[in-house]
Design an enzyme around this catalytic site. Structure first.
Site, PDB file in Angstrom:
ATOM      1  N   ARG A  72      -1.749 -14.308   5.049  1.00  0.00           N
ATOM      2  CA  ARG A  72      -2.452 -13.430   6.008  1.00  0.00           C
ATOM      3  C   ARG A  72      -1.754 -13.731   7.508  1.00  0.00           C
ATOM      4  O   ARG A  72      -1.572 -12.690   7.944  1.00  0.00           O
ATOM      5  CB  ARG A  72      -3.800 -13.966   6.315  1.00  0.00           C
ATOM      6  CG  ARG A  72      -4.703 -13.680   4.994  1.00  0.00           C
ATOM      7  CD  ARG A  72      -6.118 -14.206   5.117  1.00  0.00           C
ATOM      8  NE  ARG A  72      -6.846 -13.488   5.853  1.00  0.00           N
ATOM      9  CZ  ARG A  72      -7.299 -12.337   5.926  1.00  0.00           C
ATOM     10  NH1 ARG A  72      -7.065 -11.760   4.665  1.00  0.00           N
ATOM     11  NH2 ARG A  72      -8.031 -11.705   6.593  1.00  0.00           N
TER      12      ARG A  72
ATOM     13  N   GLU B 196      -9.798 -11.003  -7.371  1.00  0.00           N
ATOM     14  CA  GLU B 196      -8.802  -9.839  -7.198  1.00  0.00           C
ATOM     15  C   GLU B 196      -7.767  -9.850  -7.864  1.00  0.00           C
ATOM     16  O   GLU B 196      -7.088  -8.630  -8.635  1.00  0.00           O
ATOM     17  CB  GLU B 196      -8.247  -9.858  -5.517  1.00  0.00           C
ATOM     18  CG  GLU B 196      -9.521  -9.353  -4.578  1.00  0.00           C
ATOM     19  CD  GLU B 196      -9.130  -9.189  -3.003  1.00  0.00           C
ATOM     20  OE1 GLU B 196      -9.947  -8.845  -2.278  1.00  0.00           O
ATOM     21  OE2 GLU B 196      -7.936  -9.622  -2.900  1.00  0.00           O
TER      22      GLU B 196
ATOM     23  N   HIS C 122      -2.319  -5.388   1.825  1.00  0.00           N
ATOM     24  CA  HIS C 122      -3.636  -6.013   1.599  1.00  0.00           C
ATOM     25  C   HIS C 122      -3.287  -7.543   1.207  1.00  0.00           C
ATOM     26  O   HIS C 122      -2.549  -7.722   0.423  1.00  0.00           O
ATOM     27  CB  HIS C 122      -4.543  -5.258   0.754  1.00  0.00           C
ATOM     28  CG  HIS C 122      -5.802  -6.270   0.331  1.00  0.00           C
ATOM     29  ND1 HIS C 122      -6.618  -6.303   1.090  1.00  0.00           N
ATOM     30  CD2 HIS C 122      -5.639  -7.056  -0.668  1.00  0.00           C
ATOM     31  CE1 HIS C 122      -7.590  -7.175   0.505  1.00  0.00           C
ATOM     32  NE2 HIS C 122      -7.038  -7.682  -0.598  1.00  0.00           N
TER      33      HIS C 122
ATOM     34  N   PHE D 156     -15.274   3.884   7.086  1.00  0.00           N
ATOM     35  CA  PHE D 156     -13.827   4.180   6.371  1.00  0.00           C
ATOM     36  C   PHE D 156     -13.892   4.163   4.997  1.00  0.00           C
ATOM     37  O   PHE D 156     -12.549   4.380   4.348  1.00  0.00           O
ATOM     38  CB  PHE D 156     -12.875   3.293   7.152  1.00  0.00           C
ATOM     39  CG  PHE D 156     -13.007   1.998   6.927  1.00  0.00           C
ATOM     40  CD1 PHE D 156     -12.697   1.480   6.058  1.00  0.00           C
ATOM     41  CD2 PHE D 156     -13.409   1.288   8.177  1.00  0.00           C
ATOM     42  CE1 PHE D 156     -12.755  -0.109   5.721  1.00  0.00           C
ATOM     43  CE2 PHE D 156     -13.852  -0.168   7.792  1.00  0.00           C
ATOM     44  CZ  PHE D 156     -13.422  -0.882   6.715  1.00  0.00           C
TER      45      PHE D 156
ATOM     46  N   ARG E 271       2.804  -6.240   9.304  1.00  0.00           N
ATOM     47  CA  ARG E 271       2.093  -5.163  10.199  1.00  0.00           C
ATOM     48  C   ARG E 271       2.792  -4.835  11.297  1.00  0.00           C
ATOM     49  O   ARG E 271       2.632  -3.687  11.771  1.00  0.00           O
ATOM     50  CB  ARG E 271       0.491  -5.480  10.021  1.00  0.00           C
ATOM     51  CG  ARG E 271      -0.292  -5.211   8.493  1.00  0.00           C
ATOM     52  CD  ARG E 271      -1.452  -5.924   8.544  1.00  0.00           C
ATOM     53  NE  ARG E 271      -2.270  -5.535   7.239  1.00  0.00           N
ATOM     54  CZ  ARG E 271      -3.168  -6.322   7.004  1.00  0.00           C
ATOM     55  NH1 ARG E 271      -3.503  -7.464   7.808  1.00  0.00           N
ATOM     56  NH2 ARG E 271      -3.785  -6.094   5.782  1.00  0.00           N
TER      57      ARG E 271
ATOM     58  N   ASN F 192      -1.834   0.467   6.808  1.00  0.00           N
ATOM     59  CA  ASN F 192      -1.482  -0.954   7.189  1.00  0.00           C
ATOM     60  C   ASN F 192      -0.423  -1.554   6.342  1.00  0.00           C
ATOM     61  O   ASN F 192      -0.504  -2.826   6.438  1.00  0.00           O
ATOM     62  CB  ASN F 192      -2.575  -1.707   7.993  1.00  0.00           C
ATOM     63  CG  ASN F 192      -3.635  -2.275   6.875  1.00  0.00           C
ATOM     64  OD1 ASN F 192      -3.533  -1.768   5.607  1.00  0.00           O
ATOM     65  ND2 ASN F 192      -4.498  -3.120   7.315  1.00  0.00           N
TER      66      ASN F 192
ATOM     67  N   LYS G 241       0.926  -1.282  -0.162  1.00  0.00           N
ATOM     68  CA  LYS G 241       0.071  -0.030  -0.198  1.00  0.00           C
ATOM     69  C   LYS G 241       0.751   1.336   0.042  1.00  0.00           C
ATOM     70  O   LYS G 241       2.031   1.255   0.040  1.00  0.00           O
ATOM     71  CB  LYS G 241      -0.909   0.077   1.213  1.00  0.00           C
ATOM     72  CG  LYS G 241      -1.771  -0.999   1.082  1.00  0.00           C
ATOM     73  CD  LYS G 241      -2.909  -1.145   2.343  1.00  0.00           C
ATOM     74  CE  LYS G 241      -3.918  -2.151   2.603  1.00  0.00           C
ATOM     75  NZ  LYS G 241      -4.959  -2.053   3.351  1.00  0.00           N
TER      76      LYS G 241
ATOM     77  N   THR H 204      -5.056  -6.864  10.845  1.00  0.00           N
ATOM     78  CA  THR H 204      -5.271  -5.771  10.089  1.00  0.00           C
ATOM     79  C   THR H 204      -4.772  -4.573  11.010  1.00  0.00           C
ATOM     80  O   THR H 204      -4.288  -3.555  10.523  1.00  0.00           O
ATOM     81  CB  THR H 204      -6.907  -5.698  10.158  1.00  0.00           C
ATOM     82  OG1 THR H 204      -7.368  -6.799   9.313  1.00  0.00           O
ATOM     83  CG2 THR H 204      -7.202  -4.513   9.091  1.00  0.00           C
TER      84      THR H 204
ATOM     85  N   TYR I 137     -12.598  -2.079  -3.592  1.00  0.00           N
ATOM     86  CA  TYR I 137     -12.926  -2.419  -1.948  1.00  0.00           C
ATOM     87  C   TYR I 137     -14.640  -2.175  -2.042  1.00  0.00           C
ATOM     88  O   TYR I 137     -14.786  -2.027  -0.855  1.00  0.00           O
ATOM     89  CB  TYR I 137     -12.324  -1.425  -1.346  1.00  0.00           C
ATOM     90  CG  TYR I 137     -11.004  -1.760  -0.870  1.00  0.00           C
ATOM     91  CD1 TYR I 137     -10.737  -2.796   0.047  1.00  0.00           C
ATOM     92  CD2 TYR I 137      -9.892  -0.761  -1.247  1.00  0.00           C
ATOM     93  CE1 TYR I 137      -9.325  -2.974   0.434  1.00  0.00           C
ATOM     94  CE2 TYR I 137      -8.669  -1.223  -0.769  1.00  0.00           C
ATOM     95  CZ  TYR I 137      -8.368  -2.461  -0.003  1.00  0.00           C
ATOM     96  OH  TYR I 137      -6.995  -2.717   0.645  1.00  0.00           O
TER      97      TYR I 137
HETATM   98  P1  CMP Z   1      -7.165  -4.414   4.087  1.00  0.00           P
HETATM   99  O1  CMP Z   1      -7.028  -5.838   4.169  1.00  0.00           O
HETATM  100  O2  CMP Z   1      -6.686  -3.932   2.846  1.00  0.00           O
HETATM  101  O3  CMP Z   1      -8.770  -4.668   3.835  1.00  0.00           O
HETATM  102  C1  CMP Z   1      -9.967  -3.454   3.920  1.00  0.00           C
HETATM  103  C2  CMP Z   1      -9.064  -2.533   4.681  1.00  0.00           C
HETATM  104  O4  CMP Z   1      -9.727  -1.498   5.242  1.00  0.00           O
HETATM  105  C3  CMP Z   1      -8.158  -2.878   5.693  1.00  0.00           C
HETATM  106  O5  CMP Z   1      -7.060  -3.660   5.203  1.00  0.00           O
HETATM  107  C4  CMP Z   1      -7.806  -1.335   6.471  1.00  0.00           C
HETATM  108  O6  CMP Z   1      -6.471  -0.788   5.718  1.00  0.00           O
HETATM  109  C5  CMP Z   1      -8.963  -0.744   6.224  1.00  0.00           C
HETATM  110  N1  CMP Z   1      -9.769  -0.576   7.365  1.00  0.00           N
HETATM  111  C6  CMP Z   1     -10.045  -1.375   8.138  1.00  0.00           C
HETATM  112  N2  CMP Z   1     -10.672  -0.793   9.269  1.00  0.00           N
HETATM  113  C7  CMP Z   1     -10.461   0.370   9.184  1.00  0.00           C
HETATM  114  C8  CMP Z   1     -10.743   1.468  10.282  1.00  0.00           C
HETATM  115  N3  CMP Z   1     -11.412   1.421  11.244  1.00  0.00           N
HETATM  116  N4  CMP Z   1     -10.454   2.804   9.796  1.00  0.00           N
HETATM  117  C9  CMP Z   1      -9.759   3.008   8.469  1.00  0.00           C
HETATM  118  N5  CMP Z   1      -9.491   1.934   7.593  1.00  0.00           N
HETATM  119  C10 CMP Z   1      -9.775   0.702   7.895  1.00  0.00           C
END
Ligand code: CMP
Length: 140
Positions: A87, A128, A117, A59, A104, A114, A11, A93, A51
């Site tokens: 994972r 995907e 993905h 968010f 992470r 983070n 990312k 996450t 997404y």
């Molecule tokens: P990802 O695995 O890319 O899948 C969805 C993404 O949403 C997740 O990682 C985070 O980066 C993002 N995400 C999840 N929860 C939140 C949150 N509370 N605030 C902002 N971003 C979020």
């Protein structure tokens, strides 16, 4: 155990800090093979389609803007149980909950920024991967 493929994205927070090589080393050390990879600049709309499953979440807008804020590296990882293994290597996450040594835990800045993905299931992995790559680009 089956050989699987999974979609990974490095990312903007990580590409901004020049962490692509360090993150790729984590994948390779875990036995995942990078069989396709490209650095691209997403638009917010393209991130939004990717997404779409999160579009009702509070968010969502922030997530789409963030994913379009700088280049990302999209990649396909292949290996035994690649979806679960990726994972595991990524960690939780929210970096505050991520196990020591995971990507992470080491690199992520927040739950939103983070660093990586990874697909969460075989069906999402297939969809995907197809969003970013043609079959000819997957060189296993
Ligand atoms: P990802 O695995 O890319 O899948 C969805 C993404 O949403 C997740 O990682 C985070 O980066 C993002 N995400 C999840 N929860 C939140 C949150 N509370 N605030 C902002 N971003 C979020």
């Amino acid at each position: 155990m089956a050989i699987e493929r999974t979609l990974s994205i490095i990312k903007p927070d990580a590409t901004n800090r020049n962490l692509t090589g360090k993150i790729n080393a984590k994948f390779e050390e875990a036995g995942l093979r990078i069989i396709a990879q490209k650095r691209i600049q997403l638009t917010p709309a393209q991130a939004g389609v990717f997404y779409a499953v999160h579009k009702e979440r509070p968010f969502y807008g922030e997530l789409c803007e963030f994913m379009a804020s700088a280049p990302v590296v999209v990649q396909v990882l292949e290996g035994e149980s690649a979806i679960a293994k990726n994972r595991e290597v990524m960690g939780a996450t929210n970096p505050a909950d991520a196990a020591p040594g995971t990507i992470r835990a080491e690199f992520a800045e927040s739950v939103g920024e983070n660093s990586v993905h990874g697909s969460d299931a075989p069906e999402t992995a297939a969809a995907e991967i197809a969003y970013f790559f043609s079959g000819l680009e997957l060189v296993g």
